[in-house]
Scaffold this motif. Sequence first.
Motif, PDB file in Angstrom:
ATOM      1  N   ASN A  25      -3.669  -4.727   5.485  1.00 36.39           N
ATOM      2  CA  ASN A  25      -4.479  -3.664   4.884  1.00 36.39           C
ATOM      3  C   ASN A  25      -3.730  -2.947   3.776  1.00 36.39           C
ATOM      4  O   ASN A  25      -4.315  -2.590   2.752  1.00 36.39           O
ATOM      5  CB  ASN A  25      -4.931  -2.665   5.954  1.00 36.39           C
ATOM      6  N   ILE A  26      -2.450  -2.718   3.968  1.00 37.36           N
ATOM      7  CA  ILE A  26      -1.652  -1.995   2.978  1.00 37.36           C
ATOM      8  C   ILE A  26      -1.545  -2.786   1.679  1.00 37.36           C
ATOM      9  O   ILE A  26      -1.651  -2.225   0.593  1.00 37.36           O
ATOM     10  CB  ILE A  26      -0.260  -1.657   3.540  1.00 37.36           C
ATOM     11  N   VAL A  27      -1.355  -4.095   1.777  1.00 37.83           N
ATOM     12  CA  VAL A  27      -1.179  -4.912   0.562  1.00 37.83           C
ATOM     13  C   VAL A  27      -2.450  -5.648   0.158  1.00 37.83           C
ATOM     14  O   VAL A  27      -2.433  -6.448  -0.778  1.00 37.83           O
ATOM     15  CB  VAL A  27       0.013  -5.894   0.685  1.00 37.83           C
ATOM     16  N   ALA A  28      -3.556  -5.372   0.840  1.00 36.71           N
ATOM     17  CA  ALA A  28      -4.879  -5.903   0.488  1.00 36.71           C
ATOM     18  C   ALA A  28      -4.956  -7.427   0.525  1.00 36.71           C
ATOM     19  O   ALA A  28      -5.386  -8.071  -0.431  1.00 36.71           O
ATOM     20  CB  ALA A  28      -5.329  -5.369  -0.873  1.00 36.71           C
ATOM     21  N   THR A  48       3.055  -7.931  -4.963  1.00 34.20           N
ATOM     22  CA  THR A  48       2.941  -7.690  -3.528  1.00 34.20           C
ATOM     23  C   THR A  48       4.315  -7.580  -2.883  1.00 34.20           C
ATOM     24  O   THR A  48       4.529  -6.751  -1.998  1.00 34.20           O
ATOM     25  CB  THR A  48       2.098  -8.790  -2.865  1.00 34.20           C
ATOM     26  N   GLN A  49       5.266  -8.381  -3.353  1.00 34.96           N
ATOM     27  CA  GLN A  49       6.635  -8.267  -2.845  1.00 34.96           C
ATOM     28  C   GLN A  49       7.202  -6.873  -3.123  1.00 34.96           C
ATOM     29  O   GLN A  49       7.905  -6.301  -2.289  1.00 34.96           O
ATOM     30  CB  GLN A  49       7.535  -9.324  -3.476  1.00 34.96           C
ATOM     31  N   THR A  50       6.864  -6.333  -4.285  1.00 38.66           N
ATOM     32  CA  THR A  50       7.322  -4.986  -4.632  1.00 38.66           C
ATOM     33  C   THR A  50       6.736  -3.954  -3.689  1.00 38.66           C
ATOM     34  O   THR A  50       7.445  -3.057  -3.207  1.00 38.66           O
ATOM     35  CB  THR A  50       6.955  -4.659  -6.096  1.00 38.66           C
ATOM     36  N   ILE A  51       5.442  -4.064  -3.395  1.00 36.49           N
ATOM     37  CA  ILE A  51       4.801  -3.131  -2.458  1.00 36.49           C
ATOM     38  C   ILE A  51       5.456  -3.242  -1.076  1.00 36.49           C
ATOM     39  O   ILE A  51       5.755  -2.235  -0.431  1.00 36.49           O
ATOM     40  CB  ILE A  51       3.290  -3.382  -2.366  1.00 36.49           C
ATOM     41  N   ILE A  52       5.713  -4.459  -0.630  1.00 39.60           N
ATOM     42  CA  ILE A  52       6.341  -4.682   0.672  1.00 39.60           C
ATOM     43  C   ILE A  52       7.745  -4.066   0.694  1.00 39.60           C
ATOM     44  O   ILE A  52       8.140  -3.414   1.666  1.00 39.60           O
ATOM     45  CB  ILE A  52       6.370  -6.181   1.020  1.00 39.60           C
TER      46      ILE A  52
END
Length: 112
Positions: A25-28, A48-52
Motif C-alpha cells: 500500500n505504501i509503494v502502490a 520505488t527503491q528510494t521510497i523503500i
Amino acid sequence: MSTAVSRILDRLKEDGGLQGKDIANIVAVSPATVSRWSNGKASPDLHTQTIIAELRYVVDRLGDFYTPDETRLWLHAKHPMLNNERAIDLINGGRTEDVLAVIEGLDTGAYS
C-alpha cells in the motif's frame, strides 16, 4: 536469493511491524509484487527503491521510541503535527522530510 531490497523488506517487517500488504500500500503495488521482491524474484524500479529506503530510515528512527506494532500504527495514523495526514502517504508522496521533522520533535521531547 537474498538481495538488498529483500533484506530491507525483512527489516521493515521485523522492526516496523509492517506486513507485505502494508508495504504494498505504501509503494502502490500489489502484495504479490512485494512477495516477489522479498523472494529476490523481482526488483522494484529506482523510484520505488528510494521510497523503500526512506521508509526504512523512518522505521529505524521510530524504533528509538516505539515497538514494531506501535511503529506500524504510528505510520498509519493521521497526525496533528502532519496536518492530519498519515506518515505513509507523505513518504509515498516524497515528503519524508516532513515525517522526519516530527520524529526529530519526539527525539527532543517537543511533542511529549
